[in-house]
Design an enzyme around this catalytic site. Structure first.
Site, short mmCIF file in Angstrom:
data_model
loop_
_atom_site.label_atom_id
_atom_site.label_comp_id
_atom_site.label_asym_id
_atom_site.label_seq_id
_atom_site.Cartn_x
_atom_site.Cartn_y
_atom_site.Cartn_z
N ILE A 187 -14.16 25.61 25.77
CA ILE A 187 -13.28 25.50 24.61
C ILE A 187 -14.07 25.30 23.31
CG2 ILE A 187 -12.97 23.02 24.74
CD1 ILE A 187 -10.24 23.18 23.81
N LYS A 188 -15.32 24.86 23.40
CA LYS A 188 -16.08 24.45 22.20
C LYS A 188 -16.57 25.68 21.41
CE LYS A 188 -15.12 20.62 23.85
NZ LYS A 188 -15.27 19.24 24.05
N ASN A 189 -17.20 25.44 20.25
CA ASN A 189 -17.51 26.56 19.35
C ASN A 189 -18.55 27.52 19.90
OD1 ASN A 189 -15.81 24.89 17.87
ND2 ASN A 189 -16.69 25.51 15.93
#
Ligand SMILES: *Cc1c(COP(=O)(O)O)cnc(C)c1O
Length: 391
Positions: A187-189
Site C-alpha cells: 500500500i505504501k508509496n
C-alpha cells in the site's frame, strides 16, 4: 442504497510495478542468490545516497525495524513509549511485546498529526521514546517534538511509513534526526512486497541494529558463503530474523528511482480531489499542516462533517463498496482497541480528537496508476451518497 457507478471494482490502493521490477526480480532468481546479498546492499546504498545518511538497514517490514530499534534502545519493563492514538498497530504492539507500556497521545483535530502539547503532557520519568507518525504523508511538527525531547534522553523514532518523499521544511524525512523507519508494504508509496528500512546516523546504534536483524551474528550468509575468508562467525547476543532478502530488494531497487514520479502523480490526484470536493461540503479533506513541507500524499483522507449525513461512516464505506469503489480506514484509534482499552482502562475521551476523527474519517482511493476517470467515479459515488443521506 446507491447503485454502482462503474462496472469494475476500483481498489483503494494498488502497487505500480513495471517491466523493470519484473526483470530485476527474474535476474535475482536466475543469479542463484535470493536471500540477503548484493541487491539488498545496493538498495541500502540507494537509500543512503538519497537521504545523505550514514546508515540504511533493510528489514522484512517497518514493524520489524521498529522491533529491533526498540530492543536496541533497551526499551523493556517499566518503560513507556508515546505513540499517537491514530496510527497502525505495530508501533504500540512492539512496545507491549518488549514488556513496556504504550502511552497514547492525541492528534490535532484539523490535520490528525500528533499533538506536541499532548505528547508533552504525557512525558514522565519512565518515557524512553516518542514515535511520531508523519500521518498520511504530511510531516508532523518536528521542531516542537525535537524541542520536547532535547536534552532529556528521550529518543524520537520517526514512523515514516507514510513519508517516503515527504519533506519537513527544507529537509527530506529520514535525512536528519535520531532515526526514521520506512515501510514498503504494497500500500505504501513504493513497495518490495513487504519490507522496511531503518535510517540513522549513529554508528554504534546502527551496528547493534545489524546484529539484532540477523541472530546477533557478526556475518550474514552473503559474507559467510560468497566472499574470501573463512565462513566463521560469532554470536554476540540473541537476535531476530528480520533481514530483507534480495528478492524483495530487487523490487525496491527499481521502485525507488520511480518514487518522485509516483509522488507527483499522487499530488496531482490529491489536488484534483480537493478541488472536486469543494462542491461537497459534507465531505471535508484534512487541513494542510501549517509549516513549510512537501506532502508525499500517501493517503487522501476525508472526514464526514459532524451531523451532515443520516448514516455513519461505516455505512458510507458500505455504500461506496456497493458503488464499486474501494475505500479505507486509517486508522481506528488504538486507545479504543480492546487490548489497550482494557489493559489501561482507557476511555474514548482520553484522546478526544482521535476518538472523534476515528468515527468520521475514511481514505479515498489514491495511487499513481489511477486515472482522472477513476477519480471522477469516486466523486460521483460520494455525491450520490450525500444526495441520498443528507441530514
Ligand atoms: C504500514 C505502517 C506501518 C507498518 O509497516 P509494515 O512494513 O507493514 O510493518 C507502521 N506505521 C504506519 C503508520 C503504517 O501505516
Amino acid at each position: 442504497m446507491i447503485e454502482q457507478v462503474r462496472a469494475t471494482f476500483l481498489p483503494f490502493s494498488q502497487p505500480v510495478l513495471g517491466d523493470e521490477e519484473i526483470e530485476e526480480l527474474v535476474a535475482c532468481v536466475r543469479s542463484g542468490w535470493i536471500t540477503t546479498g548484493p541487491r539488498t546492499a545496493q538498495f541500502e546504498a540507494l537509500f543512503r545516497e538519497r537521504l545523505g545518511v550514514a546508515h540504511a538497514i533493510a528489514v522484512t517490514s517497518a514493524s520489524a525495524g521498529w522491533h529491533i530499534a526498540a530492543h536496541a534502545l533497551g526499551i523493556g519493563p517499566g518503560d513507556e513509549v508515546i505513540v499517537p492514538a491514530i496510527t497502525w498497530a505495530s508501533s504500540a504492539n512492539m512496545v507491549e511485546l518488549l514488556g513496556a507500556r504504550a502511552v497514547f497521545a492525541d492528534v490535532l483535530p484539523e490535520t490528525l498529526q500528533v499533538n506536541p502539547e499532548d505528547v508533552a503532557r504525557r512525558i514522565t520519568s519512565r518515557t524512553r521514546a516518542v514515535i511520531p507518525v508523519h500521518f498520511a504523508g504530511a510531516p508532523c511538527d518536528l521542531t516542537a517534538l525535537r524541542q520536547l525531547v532535547e536534552g532529556t534522553g528521550v529518543t524520537l523514532v520517526e514512523d515514516a511509513a507514510h513519508a517516503l518523499g515527504t519533506w519537513y521544511q527544507d529537509r527530506e524525512i529520514g535525512s536528519d534526526g535520531h532515526m526514521a523507519i520506512f515501510s514498503f508494504h504494497p500500500i505504501k508509496n513504493i513497495t518490495t512486497g513487504e519490507g522496511g528500512m531503518v535510517v540513522l546516523n549513529d554508528d554504534t546504534l546502527a551496528e547493534r541494529l545489524r546484529l539484532l536483524r540477523f541472530h546477533g551474528v557478526t556475518k550474514d550468509a552473503w559474507s559467510r558463503y560468497n566472499r574470501k575468508g573463512a565462513p566463521e562467525y560469532e554470536i554476540i547476543e540473541p537476535g531476530y530474523k528480520y533481514n530483507m532478502p534480495d528478492m524483495q530488494a530487487a523490487l525496491g531497487l527499481r521502485q525507488l528511482p520511480k518514487l518522485d514520479g509516483f509522488n507527483s502523480r499522487r499530488a496531482q490526484l490529491a489536488a484534483r480531489y480537493t478541488a472536486l470536493l469543494e462542491a461537497l461540503p459534507e465531505i471535508a479533506p484534512l487541513a494542510p499542516v501549517p509549516y513549510a513541507h512537501h506532502h508525499a500524499w500517501h493517503l487522501y483522507i476525508v472526514r464526514i462533517e459532524q451531523g451532515a449525513l443520516r448514516i455513519g461512516r461505516n455505512e458510507v464505506l458500505d455504500e461506496l463498496a456497493r458503488a464499486n469503489i474501494g475505500a479505507g480506514l486509517h486508522f481506528p484509534p488504538l486507545h479504543t482497541q480492546p487490548y489497550y482499552r482494557n489493559k489501561y482502562h482507557l476511555r474514548p475521551e482520553d484522546c478526544p480528537c482521535a476518538a472523534d476523527a476515528g468515527s468520521r474519517i475514511l481514505s479515498l482511493p489514491l495511487y499513481p496508476s489511477m486515472t482522472d476517470a477513476d477519480q471522477d467515479d469516486v466523486i460521483t459515488a460520494l455525491e450520490r451518497v450525500v444526495q441520498r443521506y443528507r441530514a
